[in-house]
Design an enzyme around this catalytic site. Sequence first.
Site, PDB file in Angstrom:
ATOM      1  N   GLY A 168       0.825  -1.215   0.000  1.00 26.11           N
ATOM      2  CA  GLY A 168       0.000   0.000   0.000  1.00 26.11           C
ATOM      3  C   GLY A 168       0.850   1.252   0.000  1.00 26.11           C
ATOM      4  O   GLY A 168       2.074   1.202  -0.160  1.00 26.11           O
ATOM      5  N   THR A 220      -6.209  -2.680  -1.805  1.00 23.95           N
ATOM      6  CA  THR A 220      -5.977  -1.283  -2.227  1.00 23.95           C
ATOM      7  C   THR A 220      -4.518  -1.053  -2.608  1.00 23.95           C
ATOM      8  O   THR A 220      -4.191  -0.019  -3.176  1.00 23.95           O
ATOM      9  CB  THR A 220      -6.366  -0.283  -1.113  1.00 23.95           C
ATOM     10  N   TYR A 262     -14.224   1.234  10.473  1.00 27.24           N
ATOM     11  CA  TYR A 262     -12.803   1.597  10.509  1.00 27.24           C
ATOM     12  C   TYR A 262     -12.415   2.073  11.912  1.00 27.24           C
ATOM     13  O   TYR A 262     -11.494   1.529  12.528  1.00 27.24           O
ATOM     14  CB  TYR A 262     -12.552   2.696   9.474  1.00 27.24           C
ATOM     15  N   GLN A 322      -1.287  -9.217  29.342  1.00 27.46           N
ATOM     16  CA  GLN A 322      -1.538 -10.625  29.693  1.00 27.46           C
ATOM     17  C   GLN A 322      -0.373 -11.545  29.330  1.00 27.46           C
ATOM     18  O   GLN A 322      -0.056 -12.467  30.073  1.00 27.46           O
ATOM     19  CB  GLN A 322      -2.820 -11.072  28.983  1.00 27.46           C
ATOM     20  N   THR A 341      -1.865  11.441   6.238  1.00 23.95           N
ATOM     21  CA  THR A 341      -0.552  11.373   5.595  1.00 23.95           C
ATOM     22  C   THR A 341      -0.747  11.299   4.079  1.00 23.95           C
ATOM     23  O   THR A 341      -1.711  10.688   3.607  1.00 23.95           O
ATOM     24  CB  THR A 341       0.210  10.146   6.124  1.00 23.95           C
TER      25      THR A 341
HETATM   26  P1  NAD Z   1      -3.502   1.788   1.715  1.00 27.52           P
HETATM   27  O1  NAD Z   1      -4.912   1.456   1.444  1.00 27.52           O
HETATM   28  O2  NAD Z   1      -2.690   2.381   0.615  1.00 27.52           O
HETATM   29  O3  NAD Z   1      -2.702   0.515   2.255  1.00 27.52           O
HETATM   30  C1  NAD Z   1      -3.317  -0.540   2.956  1.00 27.52           C
HETATM   31  C2  NAD Z   1      -2.708  -1.840   2.464  1.00 27.52           C
HETATM   32  O4  NAD Z   1      -3.295  -2.934   3.195  1.00 27.52           O
HETATM   33  C3  NAD Z   1      -2.984  -2.109   0.986  1.00 27.52           C
HETATM   34  O5  NAD Z   1      -1.808  -2.537   0.339  1.00 27.52           O
HETATM   35  C4  NAD Z   1      -4.031  -3.217   1.005  1.00 27.52           C
HETATM   36  O6  NAD Z   1      -4.001  -4.036  -0.155  1.00 27.52           O
HETATM   37  C5  NAD Z   1      -3.647  -3.967   2.272  1.00 27.52           C
HETATM   38  N1  NAD Z   1      -4.762  -4.728   2.864  1.00 27.52           N
HETATM   39  C6  NAD Z   1      -6.017  -4.306   3.119  1.00 27.52           C
HETATM   40  N2  NAD Z   1      -6.740  -5.304   3.663  1.00 27.52           N
HETATM   41  C7  NAD Z   1      -5.895  -6.372   3.787  1.00 27.52           C
HETATM   42  C8  NAD Z   1      -6.050  -7.691   4.281  1.00 27.52           C
HETATM   43  N3  NAD Z   1      -7.226  -8.126   4.764  1.00 27.52           N
HETATM   44  N4  NAD Z   1      -4.968  -8.522   4.239  1.00 27.52           N
HETATM   45  C9  NAD Z   1      -3.777  -8.118   3.734  1.00 27.52           C
HETATM   46  N5  NAD Z   1      -3.594  -6.868   3.239  1.00 27.52           N
HETATM   47  C10 NAD Z   1      -4.637  -5.998   3.268  1.00 27.52           C
HETATM   48  O7  NAD Z   1      -3.507   2.767   3.000  1.00 27.52           O
HETATM   49  P2  NAD Z   1      -2.327   3.540   3.742  1.00 27.52           P
HETATM   50  O8  NAD Z   1      -2.665   4.968   3.719  1.00 27.52           O
HETATM   51  O9  NAD Z   1      -1.016   3.077   3.243  1.00 27.52           O
HETATM   52  O10 NAD Z   1      -2.539   3.026   5.228  1.00 27.52           O
HETATM   53  C11 NAD Z   1      -1.700   2.054   5.820  1.00 27.52           C
HETATM   54  C12 NAD Z   1      -2.108   1.897   7.282  1.00 27.52           C
HETATM   55  O11 NAD Z   1      -1.956   3.138   7.966  1.00 27.52           O
HETATM   56  C13 NAD Z   1      -3.569   1.460   7.456  1.00 27.52           C
HETATM   57  O12 NAD Z   1      -3.657   0.541   8.505  1.00 27.52           O
HETATM   58  C14 NAD Z   1      -4.255   2.746   7.835  1.00 27.52           C
HETATM   59  O13 NAD Z   1      -5.384   2.516   8.628  1.00 27.52           O
HETATM   60  C15 NAD Z   1      -3.169   3.483   8.607  1.00 27.52           C
HETATM   61  N6  NAD Z   1      -3.386   4.937   8.568  1.00 27.52           N
HETATM   62  C16 NAD Z   1      -3.117   5.651   7.446  1.00 27.52           C
HETATM   63  C17 NAD Z   1      -3.361   7.027   7.437  1.00 27.52           C
HETATM   64  C18 NAD Z   1      -3.049   7.875   6.235  1.00 27.52           C
HETATM   65  O14 NAD Z   1      -3.330   9.079   6.269  1.00 27.52           O
HETATM   66  N7  NAD Z   1      -2.467   7.379   5.180  1.00 27.52           N
HETATM   67  C19 NAD Z   1      -3.895   7.649   8.568  1.00 27.52           C
HETATM   68  C20 NAD Z   1      -4.184   6.866   9.681  1.00 27.52           C
HETATM   69  C21 NAD Z   1      -3.909   5.514   9.680  1.00 27.52           C
END
Ligand code: NAD
Length: 308
Positions: free
Chosen positions: A11, A36, A144, A161, A174
């Site tokens: 991602g 994604t 979420y 635990q 971000t």
């Molecule tokens: P993104 O959607 O680009 O990346 C998420 C990745 O997780 C993708 O590659 C997707 O294919 C993979 N994924 C989703 N469901 C999955 C599953 N069941 N099994 C295996 N892989 C799975 O999003 P991002 O912006 O890169 O976010 C990455 C993490 O950071 C996430 O957990 C998100 O909640 C957290 N986050 C991001 C932001 C931001 O602003 N970018 C803010 C807060 C939290």
Amino acid sequence: MKRILITGGAGFIGSHLCKKLTEAGHYVICLDNLFTGSKKNIEPLLKNENFRFVEHDVTEEFCTDIDEIYNLACPASPPHYQYDPVKTIRTSVIGISNMLEIAKKSSAKILQASTSEVYGDPLVHPQKEEYWGNVNPIGIRSCYDEGKRCAETIMSDYHRQFGVNTRIVRIFNTYGPNMAVNDGRVVSNFIIQALKNEDITIYGDGSQTRSFCYVDDLVNGLIKLMESNYHKPVNIGNPSERTVLELASLIIELTNSKSEIVYKPLPSDDPIKRRPDITLAQKLLNWEPTVDIKDGLIKTIDYFKTKI
Ligand code: NAD
Ligand code: UDP
């Protein structure tokens, strides 16, 4: 050389983390179901013998012997996490449970990518880690928000635990290269619309605020937190706050676009304001963001120019 597992590694954020940790000389296993994420984001790493991609869903069990786990797997943009909300909450809750079992068996350190969404539509501003939040448990964002809150609970319980060595990072908005063109979040939407001279879609009146952090700053914060010995949540984000309307104007200026601004309905439970208090990260990790929004946006605009 450490063996590091990064879920969601294909991602947006995960791909930058895979690159940084592989380049630092570690053996990195990237686990992703490509919901994604995209193999394009990690393409340059695929020929590196210290990098391995495994197509796998974190809701299914996985076994490996590992030193560190970064659990990033979860769709992060509202249209994507609302597409299949049941899957989203299962990804957060079952995903972290599976990763914690690996951490427990391997005596590995584990970092959970949590979010500013745990504060919901905050009644305290800026948001400090002590604030428990104002979250709707049954709304369209709840799959979420509550999934991430529950993941923080499971992390804390495995620590208390079973003594698992846990880290929780609350990531604030971000942006940067490797965001998907169809991601749907505000920075990528506005840049793509501006580059195509299409209408810029502001949801609501644009007075809601967010605080945008460039991905390189964020990734440095994640690694510093992993290297620390702190088990409670830490905010990582850029406290420079602006309205969505200000963001649109800045992107129009930087792209020299002819786009017009149009107003669309505000989705329900869309937080009115958001800004991290990063005092804890500054003191504990000696971390703070260094990339100015204009510089970060220019790099992101250059990336999207190659994609559309
Ligand atoms: P993104 O959607 O680009 O990346 C998420 C990745 O997780 C993708 O590659 C997707 O294919 C993979 N994924 C989703 N469901 C999955 C599953 N069941 N099994 C295996 N892989 C799975 O999003 P991002 O912006 O890169 O976010 C990455 C993490 O950071 C996430 O957990 C998100 O909640 C957290 N986050 C991001 C932001 C931001 O602003 N970018 C803010 C807060 C939290
Ligand atoms: N937003 C907008 N137009 C868009 C996409 C998003 O006005 O095309 C708004 C959205 O309603 C929210 C803010 O921008 O108020 C940030 O949205 P995003 O989806 O990036 O992240 P989040 O709401 O999860 O912070």
